[in-house]
Motif scaffolding. Structure first.
Motif, mmCIF file in Angstrom:
data_model
loop_
_atom_site.group_PDB
_atom_site.id
_atom_site.type_symbol
_atom_site.label_atom_id
_atom_site.label_comp_id
_atom_site.label_asym_id
_atom_site.label_seq_id
_atom_site.Cartn_x
_atom_site.Cartn_y
_atom_site.Cartn_z
ATOM 1 N N UNK A 181 0.828 -1.209 0.000
ATOM 2 C CA UNK A 181 0.000 0.000 0.000
ATOM 3 C C UNK A 181 0.864 1.261 0.000
ATOM 4 N N UNK A 182 0.217 2.384 -0.199
ATOM 5 C CA UNK A 182 0.919 3.667 -0.239
ATOM 6 C C UNK A 182 1.616 3.931 1.092
ATOM 7 N N UNK A 183 2.882 4.313 1.059
ATOM 8 C CA UNK A 183 3.615 4.663 2.278
ATOM 9 C C UNK A 183 4.329 3.521 2.954
ATOM 10 N N UNK A 184 4.307 2.324 2.361
ATOM 11 C CA UNK A 184 4.996 1.172 2.950
ATOM 12 C C UNK A 184 6.231 0.873 2.122
ATOM 13 N N UNK A 185 7.372 0.713 2.801
ATOM 14 C CA UNK A 185 8.648 0.467 2.137
ATOM 15 C C UNK A 185 9.210 -0.861 2.631
ATOM 16 N N UNK A 186 9.621 -1.733 1.687
ATOM 17 C CA UNK A 186 10.188 -3.036 2.023
ATOM 18 C C UNK A 186 11.626 -3.086 1.516
ATOM 19 N N UNK A 187 12.530 -3.527 2.395
ATOM 20 C CA UNK A 187 13.921 -3.705 2.005
ATOM 21 C C UNK A 187 14.359 -5.111 2.393
ATOM 22 N N UNK A 188 14.891 -5.837 1.423
ATOM 23 C CA UNK A 188 15.395 -7.189 1.660
ATOM 24 C C UNK A 188 16.904 -7.167 1.470
ATOM 25 N N UNK A 189 17.631 -7.553 2.518
ATOM 26 C CA UNK A 189 19.087 -7.562 2.421
ATOM 27 C C UNK A 189 19.667 -8.640 3.315
ATOM 28 N N UNK A 190 20.627 -9.346 2.822
ATOM 29 C CA UNK A 190 21.440 -10.349 3.524
ATOM 30 C C UNK A 190 20.738 -11.040 4.699
ATOM 31 N N UNK A 191 19.691 -11.783 4.375
ATOM 32 C CA UNK A 191 19.026 -12.585 5.395
ATOM 33 C C UNK A 191 18.019 -11.859 6.262
ATOM 34 N N UNK A 192 17.679 -10.620 5.955
ATOM 35 C CA UNK A 192 16.688 -9.877 6.750
ATOM 36 C C UNK A 192 15.720 -9.162 5.823
ATOM 37 N N UNK A 193 14.474 -9.042 6.276
ATOM 38 C CA UNK A 193 13.462 -8.251 5.585
ATOM 39 C C UNK A 193 13.011 -7.167 6.558
ATOM 40 N N UNK A 194 13.030 -5.914 6.110
ATOM 41 C CA UNK A 194 12.601 -4.787 6.928
ATOM 42 C C UNK A 194 11.424 -4.113 6.245
#
Length: 175
Positions: A12-25
Motif C-alpha cells: 500500500x501507499x507509504x509502505x517500504x520493504x527492504x530485503x538484504x542479507x538474510x533480513x526483511x525490513x
C-alpha cells in the motif's frame, strides 16, 4: 508447490520493504518490523509488489510461510492489528492504568498485567479489553496471556474470552 508463495504481496501507499542479507525490513506509518529470511527463499521488490520464490523445489513451503509473514508485516505497519477480549462474571473487571492492566477476576488479590513494549491496551468499558499493535504474533500472544489468567469455564461461562468466541456449555449435575 506452494500456491500462497506464488501470489505477490501488494504494497500500500507509504509502505517500504527492504530485503538484504538474510533480513526483511518493512517500514510504514505505524512503525517498523523486521524478520529473518531463510536461505532457501529469495525476495525481490518490484514496483509496488514483493515477489517471493524458492531457490529449490523442496523450499516452497518455506516460501509460502515467508510470504504470509511478510503480508502480516505489511498489514501491521499500515493498518495495525487489534484483538478484543470480553470479561464475563459478577465482579470481574479490567482497568488500564498506564503500562499496567489491572484485572479483578475473583481471586483474593488483584492481578496486574505489565503491558509489553509495542502494545497498547484500552478498556472502553470495565468488561472489554482492546489490545492493539503492529506485530500480529505479539498481539495474539498478549491476548492469550491475559485470557490464561481466567479462561472461560464450561458451566456458567465465567472468565475472559475472545470477542465472538462460543463457549460450549455443560449441563449441571443431576440429582
Amino acid at each position: 508447490m506452494s500456491r500462497v508463495a506464488k501470489k505477490p504481496v501488494v504494497l500500500p501507499q507509504g509502505v517500504d520493504v527492504q530485503a538484504s542479507s538474510g533480513k526483511i525490513t518493512v517500514k510504514g506509518s505505524k512503525g517498523t518490523l523486521e524478520t529473518d529470511l531463510s536461505a532457501d527463499v529469495s525476495v525481490q521488490v518490484l514496483d509496488g509488489e514483493v515477489v517471493i520464490s524458492a531457490k529449490n523445489d523442496s523450499a516452497w513451503a518455506m516460501a509460502g510461510t515467508t510470504r504470509a509473514l511478510l503480508q502480516n508485516m505489511v498489514t501491521g505497519v499500515s493498518q495495525g492489528f487489534e484483538r478484543k477480549l470480553e470479561i464475563v462474571g459478577v465482579g470481574y473487571r479490567a482497568q488500564a492504568r498506564g503500562n499496567v492492566l489491572g484485572l479483578t477476576l475473583g481471586f483474593s488479590h488483584p492481578v496486574d498485567f505489565p503491558v509489553p513494549q509495542g502494545i497498547t491496551i484500552e478498556t472502553p468499558t470495565q468488561t472489554e479489553v482492546l489490545i492493539k499493535g503492529i506485530d500480529r504474533q505479539q498481539v495474539g500472544q498478549v491476548a492469550a496471556n491475559i485470557r490464561a489468567y481466567r479462561p472461560p469455564e464450561p458451566y456458567k461461562g465465567k472468565g475472559i474470552r475472545y470477542s465472538g468466541e462460543q463457549i460450549v456449555r455443560k449441563e449441571a449435575k443431576k440429582k
